[in-house]
Design a protein around this motif. Structure first.
Motif, mmCIF file in Angstrom:
data_model
loop_
_atom_site.group_PDB
_atom_site.id
_atom_site.type_symbol
_atom_site.label_atom_id
_atom_site.label_comp_id
_atom_site.label_asym_id
_atom_site.label_seq_id
_atom_site.Cartn_x
_atom_site.Cartn_y
_atom_site.Cartn_z
ATOM 1 N N LEU A 1 -53.977 -0.957 -25.134
ATOM 2 C CA LEU A 1 -54.103 0.242 -25.957
ATOM 3 C C LEU A 1 -53.949 -0.093 -27.437
ATOM 4 O O LEU A 1 -54.635 0.475 -28.288
ATOM 5 C CB LEU A 1 -53.078 1.283 -25.531
ATOM 6 C CG LEU A 1 -53.286 1.895 -24.143
ATOM 7 C CD1 LEU A 1 -52.191 2.918 -23.842
ATOM 8 C CD2 LEU A 1 -54.660 2.550 -24.029
ATOM 9 N N ALA A 2 -53.050 -1.032 -27.735
ATOM 10 C CA ALA A 2 -52.882 -1.469 -29.128
ATOM 11 C C ALA A 2 -54.150 -2.155 -29.622
ATOM 12 O O ALA A 2 -54.594 -1.947 -30.761
ATOM 13 C CB ALA A 2 -51.687 -2.401 -29.241
ATOM 14 N N ASN A 3 -54.750 -2.968 -28.764
ATOM 15 C CA ASN A 3 -55.995 -3.650 -29.134
ATOM 16 C C ASN A 3 -57.117 -2.652 -29.370
ATOM 17 O O ASN A 3 -57.965 -2.838 -30.261
ATOM 18 C CB ASN A 3 -56.402 -4.638 -28.038
ATOM 19 C CG ASN A 3 -55.492 -5.845 -27.955
ATOM 20 O OD1 ASN A 3 -54.752 -6.146 -28.900
ATOM 21 N ND2 ASN A 3 -55.516 -6.526 -26.822
ATOM 22 N N LEU A 4 -57.112 -1.573 -28.573
ATOM 23 C CA LEU A 4 -58.134 -0.539 -28.747
ATOM 24 C C LEU A 4 -57.986 0.130 -30.110
ATOM 25 O O LEU A 4 -58.976 0.387 -30.807
ATOM 26 C CB LEU A 4 -58.019 0.500 -27.632
ATOM 27 C CG LEU A 4 -59.212 1.422 -27.415
ATOM 28 C CD1 LEU A 4 -60.445 0.637 -26.993
ATOM 29 C CD2 LEU A 4 -58.878 2.474 -26.368
ATOM 30 N N SER A 5 -56.754 0.379 -30.512
ATOM 31 C CA SER A 5 -56.508 0.951 -31.843
ATOM 32 C C SER A 5 -56.980 0.009 -32.933
ATOM 33 O O SER A 5 -57.557 0.436 -33.944
ATOM 34 C CB SER A 5 -55.016 1.254 -32.013
ATOM 35 O OG SER A 5 -54.602 2.271 -31.129
ATOM 36 N N ASN A 6 -56.762 -1.286 -32.725
ATOM 37 C CA ASN A 6 -57.224 -2.284 -33.692
ATOM 38 C C ASN A 6 -58.747 -2.280 -33.793
ATOM 39 O O ASN A 6 -59.314 -2.414 -34.885
ATOM 40 C CB ASN A 6 -56.726 -3.678 -33.304
ATOM 41 C CG ASN A 6 -55.229 -3.836 -33.469
ATOM 42 O OD1 ASN A 6 -54.599 -3.113 -34.252
ATOM 43 N ND2 ASN A 6 -54.644 -4.757 -32.738
ATOM 44 N N LEU A 7 -59.417 -2.130 -32.645
ATOM 45 C CA LEU A 7 -60.879 -2.079 -32.647
ATOM 46 C C LEU A 7 -61.387 -0.890 -33.450
ATOM 47 O O LEU A 7 -62.366 -0.993 -34.192
ATOM 48 C CB LEU A 7 -61.411 -1.990 -31.216
ATOM 49 C CG LEU A 7 -61.448 -3.277 -30.394
ATOM 50 C CD1 LEU A 7 -61.876 -2.975 -28.964
ATOM 51 C CD2 LEU A 7 -62.397 -4.287 -31.020
ATOM 52 N N LEU A 8 -60.715 0.245 -33.306
ATOM 53 C CA LEU A 8 -61.116 1.428 -34.068
ATOM 54 C C LEU A 8 -60.939 1.189 -35.563
ATOM 55 O O LEU A 8 -61.761 1.635 -36.373
ATOM 56 C CB LEU A 8 -60.304 2.640 -33.633
ATOM 57 C CG LEU A 8 -60.619 3.210 -32.246
ATOM 58 C CD1 LEU A 8 -59.683 4.365 -31.925
ATOM 59 C CD2 LEU A 8 -62.067 3.658 -32.158
ATOM 60 N N GLY A 9 -59.867 0.489 -35.925
ATOM 61 C CA GLY A 9 -59.657 0.166 -37.336
ATOM 62 C C GLY A 9 -60.745 -0.734 -37.867
ATOM 63 O O GLY A 9 -61.263 -0.522 -38.979
ATOM 64 N N LEU A 10 -61.134 -1.740 -37.082
ATOM 65 C CA LEU A 10 -62.205 -2.648 -37.492
ATOM 66 C C LEU A 10 -63.535 -1.914 -37.581
ATOM 67 O O LEU A 10 -64.332 -2.144 -38.492
ATOM 68 C CB LEU A 10 -62.321 -3.801 -36.490
ATOM 69 C CG LEU A 10 -61.205 -4.842 -36.513
ATOM 70 C CD1 LEU A 10 -61.371 -5.806 -35.344
ATOM 71 C CD2 LEU A 10 -61.219 -5.608 -37.835
ATOM 72 N N GLU A 11 -63.758 -1.012 -36.623
ATOM 73 C CA GLU A 11 -64.984 -0.220 -36.623
ATOM 74 C C GLU A 11 -65.098 0.594 -37.908
ATOM 75 O O GLU A 11 -66.154 0.658 -38.540
ATOM 76 C CB GLU A 11 -64.975 0.699 -35.398
ATOM 77 C CG GLU A 11 -66.248 1.470 -35.164
ATOM 78 C CD GLU A 11 -66.158 2.320 -33.908
ATOM 79 O OE1 GLU A 11 -65.455 3.355 -33.925
ATOM 80 O OE2 GLU A 11 -66.783 1.962 -32.896
ATOM 81 N N GLN A 12 -64.000 1.216 -38.300
ATOM 82 C CA GLN A 12 -63.982 2.022 -39.518
ATOM 83 C C GLN A 12 -64.224 1.173 -40.754
ATOM 84 O O GLN A 12 -64.993 1.538 -41.644
ATOM 85 C CB GLN A 12 -62.645 2.752 -39.644
ATOM 86 C CG GLN A 12 -62.543 3.655 -40.864
ATOM 87 C CD GLN A 12 -63.532 4.809 -40.816
ATOM 88 O OE1 GLN A 12 -63.612 5.526 -39.811
ATOM 89 N NE2 GLN A 12 -64.298 4.995 -41.877
ATOM 90 N N THR A 13 -63.583 -0.001 -40.779
ATOM 91 C CA THR A 13 -63.738 -0.904 -41.926
ATOM 92 C C THR A 13 -65.172 -1.392 -42.047
ATOM 93 O O THR A 13 -65.757 -1.386 -43.142
ATOM 94 C CB THR A 13 -62.802 -2.109 -41.776
ATOM 95 O OG1 THR A 13 -61.443 -1.643 -41.763
ATOM 96 C CG2 THR A 13 -62.980 -3.087 -42.934
#
Length: 221
Positions: free
Chosen positions: A109-121
């Protein structure tokens, strides 16, 4: 555009040939229904026919089809087939999201949040583009893995996702769709973080439904 079918120098020749063929087909270098000549492909990739044939065998049922005496061709994804693939995807990914809400580890779940952050960036750096295919796939792949359902993941990753990639070379995605899709991703992620299986399934199914409607409305003919 640099051709995907350039000489291979990697140690794992079959694996590299497989990846190059996937790239060539999903970027439209080889279109739906187009015949794949083994001698021509082997020459372009700078490899023998043996590893090439092994790579083609791995792609059969995913991106290519074979007909006795006629050889291999890129699969043809008609609008009707594409719509049906999206119906299958909606059902399977909805279930994957439900199972991920129940089975995902805290680290996943933490990795999924990181993916969303990268997606936004990445979107912020490329907002002029209509869609970010790699980031979208990363998000969906992560949920399929987190579901802990190997047969479901196998069907999604080895059949449905491969065939849907072909549409990226044929469809134009409406401006603004990438931003909307990221919002839908965040809704799915929020349901997963809350460990709410019903909400996660609904959010994912709604995301895929909207993607299908957008795609069918903008598909090139």
């Amino acid at each position: 555009m640099t051709s995907a079918l350039r000489p291979i120098e990697a140690i794992s020749v079959t694996d590299e040939a497989f990846e190059r063929l996937v790239q060539a087909i999903t970027t439209g270098e080889y279109g739906p229904g187009q015949k794949l000549s083994e001698p021509e492909l082997a020459a372009k990739l700078g490899i023998s026919r043996v590893p090439l044939r092994e790579a083609l065998n791995r792609l059969e049922g995913k991106l290519i089809s074979r007909t006795p005496r006629l050889g291999a061709r890129v699969i043809e994804v008609t609008q009707s087939t594409l719509k049906q693939l999206y119906f299958v995807r909606e059902a399977l990914e909805g279930m994957a999201a439900r199972l991920a809400a129940e089975n995902a580890s805290d680290q996943e779940l933490a990795n999924l949040s990181n993916l969303l952050g990268l997606e936004q960036t990445r979107y912020g750096r490329n907002a002029h583009k209509t869609y970010l295919a790699a980031e979208d796939e990363d998000f969906h792949f992560a949920i399929a893995h987190a579901a802990k359902a190997e047969q479901l993941k196998k069907v999604l990753l080895e059949t449905v996702y491969y065939q849907l990639r072909i549409h990226r070379a044929r469809a134009r995605i409406a401006p603004g769709r990438a931003k909307a899709a990221m919002g839908e991703h965040r809704e799915v992620a929020a349901a997963l973080q809350a460990r709410d299986p019903g909400r996660a399934e609904w959010a994912m199914r709604e995301h895929i439904r909207i993607s299908r409607l957008n795609l069918m409305a903008n598909l090139k003919t």
